[in-house]
Design a protein around this motif. Structure first.
Motif, PDB file in Angstrom:
ATOM      1  N   PRO A  44       0.625  -1.218  -0.119  1.00 48.64           N
ATOM      2  CA  PRO A  44      -0.206  -0.064   0.047  1.00 48.64           C
ATOM      3  C   PRO A  44       0.827   1.377   0.067  1.00 48.64           C
ATOM      4  CG  PRO A  44       0.107  -0.886   2.010  1.00 48.64           C
ATOM      5  CD  PRO A  44       0.889  -1.895   1.226  1.00 48.64           C
ATOM      6  N   ALA A  67      -1.440   4.357  -1.286  1.00 49.14           N
ATOM      7  CA  ALA A  67      -2.535   4.736  -0.189  1.00 49.14           C
ATOM      8  C   ALA A  67      -1.832   5.513   1.133  1.00 49.14           C
ATOM      9  CB  ALA A  67      -3.288   3.611   0.020  1.00 49.14           C
ATOM     10  N   THR A  68      -0.736   5.037   1.483  1.00 52.43           N
ATOM     11  CA  THR A  68       0.115   5.473   2.628  1.00 52.43           C
ATOM     12  C   THR A  68       0.790   6.722   2.308  1.00 52.43           C
ATOM     13  OG1 THR A  68       0.086   3.236   3.468  1.00 52.43           O
ATOM     14  CG2 THR A  68       1.553   4.938   4.246  1.00 52.43           C
ATOM     15  N   ALA A 100      -5.093   4.619   4.671  1.00 51.10           N
ATOM     16  CA  ALA A 100      -5.886   4.701   3.460  1.00 51.10           C
ATOM     17  C   ALA A 100      -6.975   5.746   3.441  1.00 51.10           C
ATOM     18  CB  ALA A 100      -6.782   3.457   3.440  1.00 51.10           C
ATOM     19  N   HIS A 134      -6.727  -0.368  -0.270  1.00 50.98           N
ATOM     20  CA  HIS A 134      -5.604  -0.851   0.593  1.00 50.98           C
ATOM     21  C   HIS A 134      -6.590  -0.699   1.809  1.00 50.98           C
ATOM     22  CE1 HIS A 134      -2.424  -2.108  -2.038  1.00 50.98           C
ATOM     23  NE2 HIS A 134      -2.387  -0.698  -2.371  1.00 50.98           N
ATOM     24  N   GLY A 135      -7.730  -0.398   2.084  1.00 49.52           N
ATOM     25  CA  GLY A 135      -8.622  -0.150   3.452  1.00 49.52           C
ATOM     26  C   GLY A 135      -8.240  -1.469   4.242  1.00 49.52           C
ATOM     27  N   ALA A 185      -5.136  -1.034   6.414  1.00 43.93           N
ATOM     28  CA  ALA A 185      -4.836   0.300   6.961  1.00 43.93           C
ATOM     29  C   ALA A 185      -5.043   0.193   8.227  1.00 43.93           C
ATOM     30  CB  ALA A 185      -5.529   1.510   6.236  1.00 43.93           C
ATOM     31  N   LEU A 212      -7.299   5.647   8.782  1.00 38.65           N
ATOM     32  CA  LEU A 212      -8.200   6.160   7.802  1.00 38.65           C
ATOM     33  C   LEU A 212      -8.308   7.636   7.670  1.00 38.65           C
ATOM     34  CD1 LEU A 212     -11.112   3.638   7.876  1.00 38.65           C
ATOM     35  CD2 LEU A 212      -9.060   3.285   6.494  1.00 38.65           C
ATOM     36  N   ALA A 236      -9.029  -3.807  -1.688  1.00 39.72           N
ATOM     37  CA  ALA A 236     -10.037  -2.609  -1.409  1.00 39.72           C
ATOM     38  C   ALA A 236     -11.103  -3.238  -0.561  1.00 39.72           C
ATOM     39  CB  ALA A 236     -10.593  -2.116  -2.690  1.00 39.72           C
TER      40      ALA A 236
END
Length: 405
Positions: free
Chosen positions: A113, A116-117, A149, A187-188, A191, A194, A235
């Motif tokens: 991820p 996303a990160t 995420a 990539h939730g 994570a 959020l 996801a």
């Protein structure tokens, strides 16, 4: 996973020498410097040693969908800290400096991820976080202890960043309660923190009245439905049911999040364009190798002039896309005017999306039936290029955006 000594060459707290950028349209040297070349070589060694296609296949099929060992190695190499400020343990790089990382992610189809990160979550904290939030979050990202995420997309929103139905209501004793549902949070599932967009005022399409909130993924009332995407990433759809968060979970002001969302999504879009370059280059190289080895009528099919012409067109698409990706990354780093930044990023995404479509489809056709096999990497590259063409807006969306500026 052990990191070889020659790979861990960046000292924590150092930073890349970012070239002076007076304006994107002015004179600018985008050739990689010595440090960028060393970093690119280090990433190439890491991929060759620890991220083969067979290794990726096992990671994608695993329960988590990513490798903790690989994530730790990326932190040890300094990749996670590359775009973070030096005062918080990073290296002070921008999108231009991060291009080589995204290029490698695209070529090797890395599923960890990273975007996303550090391309989304960390950027929100950098731009709008308090000193306390930055001290708590950014060093943990650089060390690989925290993954983030961005929970933004909702049903019916398409690519409209102002379409936010999820609500955040102030509580009498302080803090907020969040109710709503977010879709396709990339990539939730992995994570732990959020960044959630939620409306504090206005109607569902009003750019004003949107706040951004840091929500621990384990908070009571947060529920996730996980799944695998077409390109092998993970996801989740995330439901927020009366999720109580403290007042210090707010990023910036609780009504002015839209402009920040636009800024960070443009940054992430530029990084996705850079990721596409690595995937496009691999698609071209793999196709050229196949044309040289696959024989018909006793000769390699690459000897046929019609296929040579198609291969040349693919290379031209790659070169044009590479230039536009460089422009997009330079723009998000240097352009002070939001309208000009949006225009340049959209121009790049239009060109990248077209190149993704053309090169990926030609690569599959020139490989024949073999190109659709799960056992061949080119089929997975095709899927990732198809997704990149849609991510953060397809060509039609960005053409409208470009014309509107």
């Amino acid at each position: 996973m052990r990191v070889h000594a020659e790979d861990a060459y960046i000292e924590r707290g150092s930073h890349f020498g970012v070239p002076e950028r007076v304006g994107v349209v002015g004179s600018m040297n985008l050739d990689p410097g010595e440090e960028q070349k060393l970093l690119a070589a280090s990433i190439a060694r890491f991929i060759e040693r620890d991220y083969s296609f067979a290794k990726r296949t096992k990671i994608v099929a695993s329960a988590d969908g990513y490798s903790g060992d690989v994530w730790t190695t990326m932190a040890d190499l300094g990749l996670l800290g590359l775009p973070l400020p030096a005062e918080f343990g990073g290296f002070g790089g921008g999108a231009v400096e991060t291009m080589c990382v995204m290029d490698a992610i695209g070529e090797a189809l890395i599923v960890e991820p990273y975007l996303a990160t550090v391309g989304l979550g960390a950027q929100f904290v950098i731009h709008a976080g308090s000193v306390a939030q930055k001290q708590r979050i950014l060093p943990a990202i650089g060390d690989g202890r925290l993954r983030m995420a961005f929970a933004q997309t909702e049903t019916g929103a398409r690519y409209n960043l102002a379409h936010v139905v999820t609500r955040a209501r102030r509580q009498a004793g302080g803090g907020y309660s969040i109710d709503g549902r977010k879709r396709v949070v990339l990539h939730g599932p992995c994570a732990s923190l959020l960044v959630v967009s939620a409306r504090t005022s206005g109607d569902n399409l009003d750019p004003e009245g949107i706040g951004l909130f840091l929500v621990d993924a384990q908070t009571t009332g947060v529920a996730t439905h996980e799944y695998r995407t077409l390109d092998g990433l993970r996801a989740a759809d995330v439901v927020f049911d009366n999720v109580r968060i403290p007042a210090d979970a707010l990023l910036g002001e609780d009504h002015a999040g839209f402009r920040l969302i636009e800024c960070v999504v443009d940054y992430a879009t530029a990084l996705v364009c850079a990721e596409a370059i690595g995937a496009l280059r691999y698609a071209n190289d793999a196709t050229l190798d196949y044309l040289k080895t696959r024989k018909q009528f006793g000769v390699p099919i690459g000897a046929f002039q019609a296929l040579q012409h198609r291969m040349v067109d693919m290379v031209i698409e790659y070169e044009q896309a590479k230039s536009m990706a460089s422009l997009a990354c330079a723009s998000v780093d240097a352009e002070a005017d939001p309208a000009a930044r949006r225009r340049m990023v959209s121009a790049a995404k239009i060109r990248i999306a077209d190149a993704c479509r053309h090169v990926s489809q030609e690569a599959i056709q020139l490989h024949g039936g073999m190109g659709m096999s799960d056992e061949v990497k080119i089929s997975h590259t095709f899927r990732r290029l198809t997704m990149i063409a849609q991510q953060f807006g397809d060509a039609d969306h960005h053409l409208e955006r470009f014309a509107a500026v």
